[in-house]
Scaffold this motif. Structure first.
Motif, PDB file in Angstrom:
ATOM      1  N   ILE A   1     -80.664 120.898   5.729  1.00 27.76           N
ATOM      2  CA  ILE A   1     -81.790 119.964   5.827  1.00 27.76           C
ATOM      3  C   ILE A   1     -81.352 118.548   5.448  1.00 27.76           C
ATOM      4  O   ILE A   1     -81.826 117.565   6.027  1.00 27.76           O
ATOM      5  CB  ILE A   1     -82.958 120.433   4.930  1.00 27.76           C
ATOM      6  CG1 ILE A   1     -83.563 121.713   5.499  1.00 27.76           C
ATOM      7  CG2 ILE A   1     -84.020 119.344   4.794  1.00 27.76           C
ATOM      8  CD1 ILE A   1     -84.620 122.337   4.619  1.00 27.76           C
ATOM      9  N   THR A   2     -80.438 118.438   4.505  1.00 24.49           N
ATOM     10  CA  THR A   2     -79.993 117.111   4.068  1.00 24.49           C
ATOM     11  C   THR A   2     -78.705 116.658   4.743  1.00 24.49           C
ATOM     12  O   THR A   2     -78.503 115.456   4.951  1.00 24.49           O
ATOM     13  CB  THR A   2     -79.794 117.104   2.539  1.00 24.49           C
ATOM     14  OG1 THR A   2     -78.931 118.193   2.166  1.00 24.49           O
ATOM     15  CG2 THR A   2     -81.122 117.237   1.826  1.00 24.49           C
ATOM     16  N   VAL A   3     -77.822 117.598   5.102  1.00 21.99           N
ATOM     17  CA  VAL A   3     -76.562 117.192   5.728  1.00 21.99           C
ATOM     18  C   VAL A   3     -76.780 116.754   7.170  1.00 21.99           C
ATOM     19  O   VAL A   3     -76.044 115.917   7.697  1.00 21.99           O
ATOM     20  CB  VAL A   3     -75.507 118.315   5.650  1.00 21.99           C
ATOM     21  CG1 VAL A   3     -75.742 119.380   6.708  1.00 21.99           C
ATOM     22  CG2 VAL A   3     -74.100 117.742   5.811  1.00 21.99           C
ATOM     23  N   THR A   4     -77.796 117.312   7.832  1.00 22.65           N
ATOM     24  CA  THR A   4     -78.064 116.909   9.216  1.00 22.65           C
ATOM     25  C   THR A   4     -78.421 115.428   9.332  1.00 22.65           C
ATOM     26  O   THR A   4     -77.844 114.714  10.162  1.00 22.65           O
ATOM     27  CB  THR A   4     -79.166 117.793   9.826  1.00 22.65           C
ATOM     28  OG1 THR A   4     -78.712 119.151   9.855  1.00 22.65           O
ATOM     29  CG2 THR A   4     -79.498 117.362  11.246  1.00 22.65           C
ATOM     30  N   PRO A   5     -79.359 114.915   8.519  1.00 17.44           N
ATOM     31  CA  PRO A   5     -79.611 113.468   8.584  1.00 17.44           C
ATOM     32  C   PRO A   5     -78.379 112.644   8.236  1.00 17.44           C
ATOM     33  O   PRO A   5     -78.128 111.602   8.854  1.00 17.44           O
ATOM     34  CB  PRO A   5     -80.731 113.260   7.553  1.00 17.44           C
ATOM     35  CG  PRO A   5     -81.386 114.572   7.424  1.00 17.44           C
ATOM     36  CD  PRO A   5     -80.305 115.586   7.627  1.00 17.44           C
ATOM     37  N   MET A   6     -77.605 113.098   7.244  1.00 23.67           N
ATOM     38  CA  MET A   6     -76.410 112.352   6.858  1.00 23.67           C
ATOM     39  C   MET A   6     -75.430 112.262   8.021  1.00 23.67           C
ATOM     40  O   MET A   6     -74.918 111.188   8.346  1.00 23.67           O
ATOM     41  CB  MET A   6     -75.749 113.043   5.661  1.00 23.67           C
ATOM     42  CG  MET A   6     -74.572 112.270   5.051  1.00 23.67           C
ATOM     43  SD  MET A   6     -72.979 112.669   5.845  1.00 23.67           S
ATOM     44  CE  MET A   6     -72.748 114.366   5.324  1.00 23.67           C
ATOM     45  N   ALA A   7     -75.189 113.391   8.707  1.00 22.81           N
ATOM     46  CA  ALA A   7     -74.245 113.406   9.823  1.00 22.81           C
ATOM     47  C   ALA A   7     -74.751 112.560  10.990  1.00 22.81           C
ATOM     48  O   ALA A   7     -73.983 111.809  11.611  1.00 22.81           O
ATOM     49  CB  ALA A   7     -74.010 114.846  10.280  1.00 22.81           C
ATOM     50  N   LEU A   8     -76.027 112.668  11.296  1.00 24.99           N
ATOM     51  CA  LEU A   8     -76.575 111.908  12.413  1.00 24.99           C
ATOM     52  C   LEU A   8     -76.611 110.410  12.115  1.00 24.99           C
ATOM     53  O   LEU A   8     -76.377 109.583  13.008  1.00 24.99           O
ATOM     54  CB  LEU A   8     -77.981 112.406  12.747  1.00 24.99           C
ATOM     55  CG  LEU A   8     -78.066 113.800  13.372  1.00 24.99           C
ATOM     56  CD1 LEU A   8     -79.506 114.179  13.667  1.00 24.99           C
ATOM     57  CD2 LEU A   8     -77.243 113.885  14.646  1.00 24.99           C
ATOM     58  N   LEU A   9     -76.883 110.056  10.882  1.00 24.89           N
ATOM     59  CA  LEU A   9     -76.903 108.637  10.523  1.00 24.89           C
ATOM     60  C   LEU A   9     -75.485 108.050  10.551  1.00 24.89           C
ATOM     61  O   LEU A   9     -75.295 106.886  10.911  1.00 24.89           O
ATOM     62  CB  LEU A   9     -77.544 108.444   9.157  1.00 24.89           C
ATOM     63  CG  LEU A   9     -79.058 108.708   9.116  1.00 24.89           C
ATOM     64  CD1 LEU A   9     -79.578 108.651   7.681  1.00 24.89           C
ATOM     65  CD2 LEU A   9     -79.820 107.722   9.994  1.00 24.89           C
ATOM     66  N   MET A  10     -74.489 108.849  10.171  1.00 25.10           N
ATOM     67  CA  MET A  10     -73.102 108.389  10.293  1.00 25.10           C
ATOM     68  C   MET A  10     -72.739 108.187  11.765  1.00 25.10           C
ATOM     69  O   MET A  10     -72.069 107.221  12.131  1.00 25.10           O
ATOM     70  CB  MET A  10     -72.141 109.388   9.637  1.00 25.10           C
ATOM     71  CG  MET A  10     -72.227 109.433   8.126  1.00 25.10           C
ATOM     72  SD  MET A  10     -71.126 110.687   7.417  1.00 25.10           S
ATOM     73  CE  MET A  10     -69.657 109.719   7.144  1.00 25.10           C
ATOM     74  N   THR A  11     -73.204 109.090  12.617  1.00 29.30           N
ATOM     75  CA  THR A  11     -72.987 108.932  14.053  1.00 29.30           C
ATOM     76  C   THR A  11     -73.700 107.687  14.569  1.00 29.30           C
ATOM     77  O   THR A  11     -73.177 106.947  15.415  1.00 29.30           O
ATOM     78  CB  THR A  11     -73.485 110.180  14.805  1.00 29.30           C
ATOM     79  OG1 THR A  11     -72.825 111.345  14.290  1.00 29.30           O
ATOM     80  CG2 THR A  11     -73.209 110.069  16.295  1.00 29.30           C
ATOM     81  N   TYR A  12     -74.891 107.450  14.055  1.00 24.09           N
ATOM     82  CA  TYR A  12     -75.670 106.271  14.456  1.00 24.09           C
ATOM     83  C   TYR A  12     -74.946 104.980  14.092  1.00 24.09           C
ATOM     84  O   TYR A  12     -74.960 104.009  14.861  1.00 24.09           O
ATOM     85  CB  TYR A  12     -77.038 106.332  13.779  1.00 24.09           C
ATOM     86  CG  TYR A  12     -77.888 105.088  13.967  1.00 24.09           C
ATOM     87  CD1 TYR A  12     -78.479 104.802  15.189  1.00 24.09           C
ATOM     88  CD2 TYR A  12     -78.092 104.210  12.909  1.00 24.09           C
ATOM     89  CE1 TYR A  12     -79.252 103.665  15.355  1.00 24.09           C
ATOM     90  CE2 TYR A  12     -78.864 103.072  13.067  1.00 24.09           C
ATOM     91  CZ  TYR A  12     -79.438 102.807  14.293  1.00 24.09           C
ATOM     92  OH  TYR A  12     -80.196 101.680  14.462  1.00 24.09           O
ATOM     93  N   LEU A  13     -74.306 104.955  12.936  1.00 18.12           N
ATOM     94  CA  LEU A  13     -73.553 103.761  12.547  1.00 18.12           C
ATOM     95  C   LEU A  13     -72.429 103.480  13.535  1.00 18.12           C
ATOM     96  O   LEU A  13     -72.118 102.325  13.846  1.00 18.12           O
ATOM     97  CB  LEU A  13     -72.970 103.930  11.141  1.00 18.12           C
ATOM     98  CG  LEU A  13     -73.930 103.806   9.954  1.00 18.12           C
ATOM     99  CD1 LEU A  13     -73.153 103.912   8.656  1.00 18.12           C
ATOM    100  CD2 LEU A  13     -74.702 102.493   9.999  1.00 18.12           C
ATOM    101  N   ALA A  14     -71.801 104.556  14.018  1.00 18.62           N
ATOM    102  CA  ALA A  14     -70.685 104.382  14.948  1.00 18.62           C
ATOM    103  C   ALA A  14     -71.155 104.070  16.369  1.00 18.62           C
ATOM    104  O   ALA A  14     -70.514 103.306  17.086  1.00 18.62           O
ATOM    105  CB  ALA A  14     -69.817 105.639  14.956  1.00 18.62           C
ATOM    106  N   SER A  15     -72.311 104.648  16.759  1.00 20.69           N
ATOM    107  CA  SER A  15     -72.819 104.452  18.134  1.00 20.69           C
ATOM    108  C   SER A  15     -74.333 104.309  18.103  1.00 20.69           C
ATOM    109  O   SER A  15     -75.065 105.276  18.386  1.00 20.69           O
ATOM    110  CB  SER A  15     -72.421 105.633  19.027  1.00 20.69           C
ATOM    111  OG  SER A  15     -71.035 105.848  19.008  1.00 20.69           O
ATOM    112  N   PRO A  16     -74.864 103.144  17.773  1.00 20.97           N
ATOM    113  CA  PRO A  16     -76.319 102.955  17.662  1.00 20.97           C
ATOM    114  C   PRO A  16     -77.065 103.190  18.968  1.00 20.97           C
ATOM    115  O   PRO A  16     -78.255 103.500  18.954  1.00 20.97           O
ATOM    116  CB  PRO A  16     -76.450 101.494  17.217  1.00 20.97           C
ATOM    117  CG  PRO A  16     -75.132 101.142  16.630  1.00 20.97           C
ATOM    118  CD  PRO A  16     -74.124 101.942  17.386  1.00 20.97           C
TER     119      PRO A  16
END
Length: 376
Positions: A316-331
């Protein structure tokens, strides 16, 4: 007269060791109930310290890269900082060795697909490269006894490098940024690891028995094949992140026994659905860069604290973290990420449990049968 039904015949396989019996065990209500059990981590203090260390390393790597002349590499630097996740129960001296090795493996995880892309690998070739990274990282984690979170983090790094590369300079920049993040993880753990010293002296963990090398290679082969199939199916369906399907397969198949594999599959799917909804709600608000960074740090810390209680809570918490890291790389891919994350994860988890059962050994299935019998 000799008895023709004596021991000259091979012993019959126990009924509980068949594939069909194992499948029934894994879809039984008892298995589902087991997957929602809240356990207790060996040491909440150790998990909390590991969470602080990982969150601090990621924060420092992101901030330093964002303020540098190469802010576009912030995603790779944060990936390298994830080396701080490893070795939480190792001695202080051995922890440093583990974090250094993991930093190098994360850099290799970025290097291999980046080189393949630069060399002109076709999309189906990139899927194969990703699967080979999954298998090789599984062997590496076993070889050096690196422990959790295991090969899945290295596959995550390889998935981040799945995007096309335009030049050798870009390949070098990705790898150097990942190594820089790894260096931040090493320094962070070096400075803060004394926090674990007292707790480690009082902690008594059960011994870890590594399986024979033949078993480890077989496991790596299964993971490679399953990751390849999951990523290929996602690619053929036109999904933009086939690496996520491979990650789902690897994370599920890291379970040491069939009932653990099934638990991880159910928990990963449920946790990912909730976590994806959270990140969808966040991204709908069009958060600023620093808001995203703060969320990544908070989710990183929370993941390490709660995952010891139940794997689903960690998802539940690692999914937002991973997706937000992806978002930083490819908004630009923000809109479709949460839905694709759910679909890719479910695909990988389902294929992972199917592979685990189909290619299980008699010992694997007997262990499951005995585990379910004891539970009854």
């Amino acid at each position: 007269m000799p008895d023709n039904n004596d021991s000259s015949k091979e012993p019959r396989r126990p009924r509980g060791a068949t594939h069909s019996a194992s499948a029934r065990h894994l879809v039984s209500p008892a298995q589902w109930a087991e997957s929602v059990v809240i356990g207790a981590p060996p040491s909440l203090r150790i998990f909390a310290i590991a969470g602080v260390q990982a969150a601090l390393a990621v924060l420092l790597a992101i901030v330093a890269t964002h303020l540098s002349p190469w802010p576009q590499l912030v995603g790779y630097a944060s990936l390298g900082a994830l080396a701080a996740l490893f070795g939480r129960f190792a001695t202080v001296e051995r922890r440093m060795r583990i974090v250094v090795i993991c930093a190098l493996l994360l850099a290799l995880g970025v290097l291999v697909p980046s080189l393949a892309s630069w060399a002109g690998a076709l999309p189906w070739m990139m899927v194969l490269v990703l699967a080979l990274v999954a298998g090789a990282s599984t062997v590496a984690v076993s070889w050096w006894s690196l422990g959790g979170p295991g090969a899945v983090i290295i596959v995550f790094a390889a998935g981040a490098a799945y995007n096309p590369v335009g030049s050798g300079t870009e390949v070098l920049a990705r790898v150097l940024a990942t190594l820089a993040g790894g260096a931040v993880a090493v320094l962070t753990c070096l400075v803060t690891d004394r926090w674990r010293a007292t707790e480690l002296k009082n902690l008594r963990l059960p011994p870890v028995h590594a399986p024979p090398w033949s078993h480890q290679w077989i496991a790596a082969g299964r993971i490679t094949a399953c990751a390849a199939l999951a990523a290929w199916v996602a690619f053929m369906l036109g999904w933009h992140h086939p690496a996520w399907a491979a990650i789902g397969a690897v994370s599920v198949m890291q379970g040491g026994h069939l009932h653990i594999t099934m638990n991880r599959a159910l928990q990963r799917m449920a946790g990912t659905i909730v976590g994806s909804f959270i990140v969808w709600a966040m991204l709908a608000q069009q958060p600023s860069f620093w808001t995203v960074v703060a969320a990544i740090v908070v989710f990183q810390f929370l993941t390490e604290v709660v995952i010891g209680y139940n794997y689903a809570l960690g998802q539940i918490t690692v999914t937002p973290m991973a997706l937000l890291m992806t978002y930083l790389a490819s908004p630009t891919v923000a809109a479709s990420m949460p839905v694709e994350r759910v679909l890719d994860t479910m695909l990988g988890a389902v294929l992972g449990i199917v592979f685990a059962v189909v290619f299980s050994s008699v010992d694997d299935r007997m262990h499951l049968h005995e585990h379910r019998s004891r539970a009854r």
